[in-house]
Motif scaffolding. Sequence first.
Motif, short mmCIF file in Angstrom:
data_model
loop_
_atom_site.label_atom_id
_atom_site.label_comp_id
_atom_site.label_asym_id
_atom_site.label_seq_id
_atom_site.Cartn_x
_atom_site.Cartn_y
_atom_site.Cartn_z
N ASP A 78 0.83 -1.21 0.00
CA ASP A 78 0.00 0.00 0.00
C ASP A 78 0.86 1.26 0.00
OD1 ASP A 78 -2.20 -1.63 0.04
OD2 ASP A 78 -2.83 -1.14 2.08
N VAL A 79 1.96 1.23 0.74
CA VAL A 79 2.85 2.39 0.79
C VAL A 79 3.44 2.68 -0.58
CG1 VAL A 79 5.04 3.25 1.73
CG2 VAL A 79 3.39 2.13 3.24
N ILE A 80 3.89 1.64 -1.28
CA ILE A 80 4.47 1.81 -2.61
C ILE A 80 3.44 2.39 -3.57
CG2 ILE A 80 5.35 0.56 -4.63
CD1 ILE A 80 6.65 -1.42 -2.59
N GLU A 81 2.25 1.84 -3.56
CA GLU A 81 1.24 2.32 -4.50
C GLU A 81 0.80 3.74 -4.18
OE1 GLU A 81 -1.80 -0.70 -4.56
OE2 GLU A 81 -0.58 -2.02 -5.83
N TRP A 82 0.70 4.07 -2.90
CA TRP A 82 0.36 5.44 -2.50
C TRP A 82 1.43 6.42 -3.00
CZ3 TRP A 82 2.97 9.01 0.51
CH2 TRP A 82 2.25 10.12 0.95
N ALA A 83 2.69 6.08 -2.80
CA ALA A 83 3.78 6.98 -3.20
C ALA A 83 3.79 7.21 -4.71
CB ALA A 83 5.12 6.42 -2.75
N SER A 84 3.46 6.19 -5.46
CA SER A 84 3.49 6.33 -6.92
C SER A 84 2.38 7.23 -7.44
CB SER A 84 3.37 4.95 -7.58
OG SER A 84 2.06 4.42 -7.45
N GLU A 85 1.34 7.48 -6.63
CA GLU A 85 0.17 8.24 -7.07
C GLU A 85 0.15 9.68 -6.56
OE1 GLU A 85 -2.79 5.72 -5.45
OE2 GLU A 85 -2.57 4.17 -7.00
N GLN A 86 1.14 10.10 -5.79
CA GLN A 86 1.14 11.45 -5.22
C GLN A 86 1.51 12.49 -6.27
OE1 GLN A 86 -0.25 11.82 -2.09
NE2 GLN A 86 -0.56 9.68 -2.72
N PRO A 87 1.03 13.71 -6.10
CA PRO A 87 1.26 14.73 -7.15
C PRO A 87 2.72 15.08 -7.36
CG PRO A 87 0.23 15.69 -5.18
CD PRO A 87 0.16 14.21 -5.02
N TRP A 88 3.56 14.89 -6.33
CA TRP A 88 4.98 15.20 -6.47
C TRP A 88 5.81 14.01 -6.97
CZ3 TRP A 88 5.93 11.47 -3.06
CH2 TRP A 88 5.11 11.36 -1.93
N SER A 89 5.14 12.88 -7.20
CA SER A 89 5.83 11.66 -7.62
C SER A 89 5.81 11.52 -9.13
CB SER A 89 5.15 10.45 -6.98
OG SER A 89 5.62 9.24 -7.55
N SER A 90 6.92 11.05 -9.68
CA SER A 90 6.98 10.76 -11.11
C SER A 90 6.20 9.51 -11.47
CB SER A 90 8.44 10.57 -11.54
OG SER A 90 8.96 9.36 -11.00
N GLY A 91 5.74 8.78 -10.44
CA GLY A 91 5.03 7.52 -10.67
C GLY A 91 5.92 6.31 -10.59
N LYS A 92 7.23 6.54 -10.44
CA LYS A 92 8.17 5.43 -10.37
C LYS A 92 8.78 5.35 -8.97
CE LYS A 92 9.29 4.98 -15.24
NZ LYS A 92 10.36 4.84 -16.25
N VAL A 93 8.75 4.15 -8.40
CA VAL A 93 9.24 3.90 -7.05
C VAL A 93 10.39 2.90 -7.11
CG1 VAL A 93 8.66 2.90 -4.81
CG2 VAL A 93 7.02 4.41 -5.96
N GLY A 94 11.43 3.18 -6.35
CA GLY A 94 12.54 2.24 -6.20
C GLY A 94 12.70 1.87 -4.73
N LEU A 95 13.23 0.69 -4.48
CA LEU A 95 13.49 0.22 -3.12
C LEU A 95 14.99 0.05 -2.95
CD1 LEU A 95 10.68 -2.49 -2.75
CD2 LEU A 95 10.56 -0.03 -2.28
N LEU A 96 15.52 0.60 -1.85
CA LEU A 96 16.95 0.57 -1.60
C LEU A 96 17.18 0.54 -0.10
CD1 LEU A 96 19.97 0.98 -2.44
CD2 LEU A 96 19.52 3.46 -2.36
N GLY A 97 17.86 -0.49 0.39
CA GLY A 97 18.14 -0.58 1.80
C GLY A 97 18.87 -1.86 2.13
N VAL A 98 19.35 -1.94 3.38
CA VAL A 98 20.21 -3.04 3.82
C VAL A 98 19.44 -3.96 4.76
CG1 VAL A 98 22.45 -3.61 4.86
CG2 VAL A 98 22.13 -1.39 3.74
#
Length: 557
Positions: free
Chosen positions: A130-150
Amino acid sequence: MAHQHPDIQTVDLTKFSYAEEQNVSIPLGNGGIIRCNLYKPKTASSKNKFPVLITYGPYGKDVPYDQFNPKSFAEVDAAHQTEHSAWETPTPQYWTDHGYIVLRADEIGIGQSPGLLNVKSAASIDAFCDVIEWASEQPWSSGKVGLLGVSYYAATQWQVAARQPRGLAAIVPWEGFSDPYSESLRHGGILSHKFFAGWYARQVAPNQYGLPGRAARNWGPDTIEGDLSAEELEENRHQAAGHEQRYRDDSALADLNFNLEDITVPVLSVANLGGICLHLRGNVLGYLWAGSEFKYLRFIVGRHDLPFYYPEEVEVQRSFLDAWLKGDDREGWTEKGALPAADLVLRKGKELQFQRPHCDSTRNLSYRALGRGESPDIITFCSAPFENETEITGHIVVHLNVSVSRDRWGSAPSDLDLFLSLRHISPSGDEIVYTGSTGEAVPVTKGWLHASLRKTNPQHPHHRPWLPHRDFYSTDVLPVIPNEIYPVDVELWPTNVVVEAGGKLILEVSSGDTAGAGFWGHDDPIDRSEAVFRGGNHVHLGPNHVNYITLPIIPPK
């Protein structure tokens, strides 16, 4: 749009080169919320959109790195020693300066996110989707989400990517297991409890939503809705005892089951060759089985906490993410065959030659079960000196013929645990050790097996001669009867070692943890009880009982 709490704060734009929004609420499909911090370039708007990098986990989005692990923070590359640096996550300063929005979310039941604290659960992955899909739909988002972490922030990437949430464009799981059972909870069916008990108490529990006194301890702010009572805190957390989850068809573990083949987004999997007790295998097999058309495996060495922030490694992360999230491919990530699929260790275009050095002794070797403490019984097999410098890269299998026996006046054991280590001996006779996760000395690699879970599934699509597949179901349990001899194939975790001319390899077999296990201990008194294991363990040699190790030899150029 975000549902914002009255206590939400937007940090003074003059203080940093980026804007920070704290405690932005993300609605979940079950009616709950996840709270996150957003770090944005100051120019981010509905007319100037940026791709989003997300981390979602249990360590507290507001807990500063220098408080979470001061010693590690002091050694991190200086560019990543910032006020908003957090353990095992991307540094907002760097990534916003390079045109990304960083979204750092508290997992359900953590920090400012209400709900049941149940790390490594299916419900937690639901929320991540849900977090990923929400972020992709926000007005300041390009619509592309990446995941990066350890680590934790990498392990969950495999699971959520397999769900194929809208907007997910690429993942970089950096040292993160992909099989929660075999690489995290149980090694070869043997409970790896010691690390996770300390991990939960030290790194997870102090971050629980509603826990009093966080601000007083400088462990992030207190919960914005106020503290919960001791009874409410107890009711709102679930920590399964690992010894209750013995098999992969346990209900909690079955809920986590997923297919790596369902991952279709580009993958950069980063494996540390020293991570021989938690993450290494998962990064290799995650890369191997992922269904992505574009997938890459990068090997690193060194400690677990520092390489993620090395300048050269951060540049690799950014070039990969720029290619898939911005359409700026400077290195060839998006061109089939332009870059080697595996980097740093594996040799492109060479076939592996599997050799099987045999153990030719006619003796049977015996040792005591339940090897615990600093000096467990060990039997060793030593190779002849290598005639030429030899590279060994890949998966290793050890084939042994084993049995158990009862002690005089004792009860009959009904299982046998195998603990194997492969060690590198220099021509001078000294062991050559490597750097483990916390800087400790580790051998080349290790492997484990509950003999009662020796059953393999050759019909499984992941089964290979060099990688026996085990389902580890409750229906797979086989008897271990005293003085019956059982052939077993023990998987050692994938590795790389170059043995010089005159050097040797030693295979050690024990019934407990030996040098290099670090804090990944396997001596839970319930999982490995005296009643089940106490007695003699034996490896049977000779012409009727062939024992060998399968080594993947890389041919010289």
